[in-house]
Motif scaffolding. Structure first.
Motif, mmCIF file in Angstrom:
data_model
loop_
_atom_site.group_PDB
_atom_site.id
_atom_site.type_symbol
_atom_site.label_atom_id
_atom_site.label_comp_id
_atom_site.label_asym_id
_atom_site.label_seq_id
_atom_site.Cartn_x
_atom_site.Cartn_y
_atom_site.Cartn_z
ATOM 1 N N ASN A 184 36.483 -32.365 88.311
ATOM 2 C CA ASN A 184 37.578 -32.464 89.030
ATOM 3 C C ASN A 184 39.156 -32.678 88.094
ATOM 4 O O ASN A 184 39.676 -33.916 88.191
ATOM 5 C CB ASN A 184 37.602 -33.690 89.181
ATOM 6 N N ILE A 185 39.610 -31.914 86.954
ATOM 7 C CA ILE A 185 40.132 -32.057 86.030
ATOM 8 C C ILE A 185 41.523 -31.386 87.322
ATOM 9 O O ILE A 185 41.018 -30.236 87.987
ATOM 10 C CB ILE A 185 40.090 -30.849 85.053
ATOM 11 N N LYS A 186 43.028 -32.062 87.754
ATOM 12 C CA LYS A 186 43.562 -32.043 87.895
ATOM 13 C C LYS A 186 44.799 -31.404 87.136
ATOM 14 O O LYS A 186 45.552 -31.809 86.342
ATOM 15 C CB LYS A 186 44.517 -32.881 88.957
ATOM 16 N N PRO A 187 44.626 -29.889 87.470
ATOM 17 C CA PRO A 187 46.561 -29.167 86.330
ATOM 18 C C PRO A 187 47.337 -29.862 86.819
ATOM 19 O O PRO A 187 47.812 -29.317 88.544
ATOM 20 C CB PRO A 187 46.341 -28.064 86.491
ATOM 21 N N ARG A 207 42.610 -36.751 91.995
ATOM 22 C CA ARG A 207 44.241 -36.859 92.605
ATOM 23 C C ARG A 207 45.083 -37.744 91.845
ATOM 24 O O ARG A 207 46.005 -37.476 91.903
ATOM 25 C CB ARG A 207 43.555 -36.786 94.125
ATOM 26 N N LYS A 208 44.796 -38.850 91.974
ATOM 27 C CA LYS A 208 44.909 -39.940 92.196
ATOM 28 C C LYS A 208 46.182 -40.368 90.942
ATOM 29 O O LYS A 208 47.856 -40.204 90.452
ATOM 30 C CB LYS A 208 44.807 -41.333 92.334
ATOM 31 N N GLN A 209 45.804 -39.822 89.920
ATOM 32 C CA GLN A 209 45.994 -39.531 88.307
ATOM 33 C C GLN A 209 47.078 -38.430 88.386
ATOM 34 O O GLN A 209 47.739 -38.676 87.689
ATOM 35 C CB GLN A 209 44.954 -38.966 87.420
ATOM 36 N N SER A 210 46.679 -37.534 88.980
ATOM 37 C CA SER A 210 47.507 -36.085 88.997
ATOM 38 C C SER A 210 49.043 -36.771 89.798
ATOM 39 O O SER A 210 49.954 -36.205 89.397
ATOM 40 C CB SER A 210 46.795 -35.130 89.418
#
Length: 283
Positions: A184-187, A207-210
């Motif tokens: 679940n790493i979002k670049p 997603r929220k953190q991205s």
């Protein structure tokens, strides 16, 4: 007396009012399904592409050579002496070479073809600034000489819902894929200013953190310089609106534009869930 035309493609995501205001000539990419083909943004909308992704993911192709030839012929007939064409990054498409090739068939038009090394509003803002310079009476040579400076002042960042579509379309560039998705790493994706390919600018989990990280990156950039900002939506309207509202409150924003939905051709490769931000430093 010089008469300078501006040419770009549908990946630049220019608003219709800007196209009309500056009489910009836009070459449509092609969206290709198994049994049909559409001109990007002319015969098919982004919504139609997104709504059909679960049934079929189309491919994309360059604007037709005929469309390019017709555009240059029309410019000659309208008395243009010069043309500046700004294309989607060569790291993502072959359109730069195609336009260059066609321009050579029209020697009466002195043409400069610019590889934007960007996409969406990152490409579109180059066109807009060139249009503003034409309006100010700058010469063809002055504008062409200014383009490297314009490009150097542009930054682009975006997140996507899933990397699946970038992988399918072969546009993943230097962005790490499968393992990142499993964790679940979002670049946070940007475009390399040297080769015009995507790369991972930063990465966060979830997603929220991205989305929060995109806002932080914009704020960091704005601490250094005053900027004009564009926010682009790729079928994530509510989240994009939140990003837009967040940037509006930041210091050093000259103006923030809601750039609207990205073109169908970009949507094919990014898939749903894209939120993009483009900044250009003021001089």
């Amino acid at each position: 007396m010089e008469k300078i035309a501006l040419i770009t493609d549908t990946a630049a995501d220019l608003h219709e009012d800007i196209i009309k205001k500056y009489n910009i000539h836009v070459l449509p990419f092609r969206i290709i399904y198994k049994d049909r083909e559409y001109k990007d943004g002319v015969e098919i909308t982004p919504k139609e592409v997104y709504d059909n992704l679960d049934k079929e993911v189309p491919t994309s192709s360059l604007p037709s050579m005929q469309d390019m030839e017709d555009t240059f012929t029309k410019l000659e007939e309208e008395g243009y002496t010069n043309a500046i064409a700004v294309t989607l990054s060569t790291g993502l498409s072959g359109i730069y070479n195609a336009v260059k090739l066609v321009s050579e068939n029209h020697p009466s038009l002195k043409t400069y073809v610019c590889d934007s090394q960007s996409i969406s509003a990152g490409e579109g803002v180059i066109v807009e600034v060139c249009a503003e310079l034409i309006e100010k009476g700058k010469s063809f040579d002055e504008i062409v000489n200014e383009i490297p400076n314009i490009k150097s002042r542009i930054d682009l960042f975006f997140v996507v819902g899933t990397l699946e579509y970038l992988k399918k379309g072969g546009r993943i560039g230097k962005v790490s894929g499968t393992i990142a998705e499993l964790l679940n790493i979002k670049p946070i994706i940007s475009v390399d200013k040297k080769d015009g390919k995507y790369y991972t600018y930063d990465k966060v989990r979830g997603r929220k953190q991205s989305i929060n990280r995109i806002l932080e990156i914009v704020e960091e950039k704005l601490k250094k310089n005053k900027c004009r900002v564009w926010v682009m939506d790729g079928n994530a309207p509510e989240e994009t609106k939140k990003v837009f509202e967040g940037i509006k409150k930041m210091d050093n924003v000259v103006n923030v534009n809601f750039g609207g939905t990205i073109s169908p051709v970009s949507g094919v490769h990014s898939g749903p869930g894209l939120i993009g931000v483009v900044l250009i430093e003021e001089q």
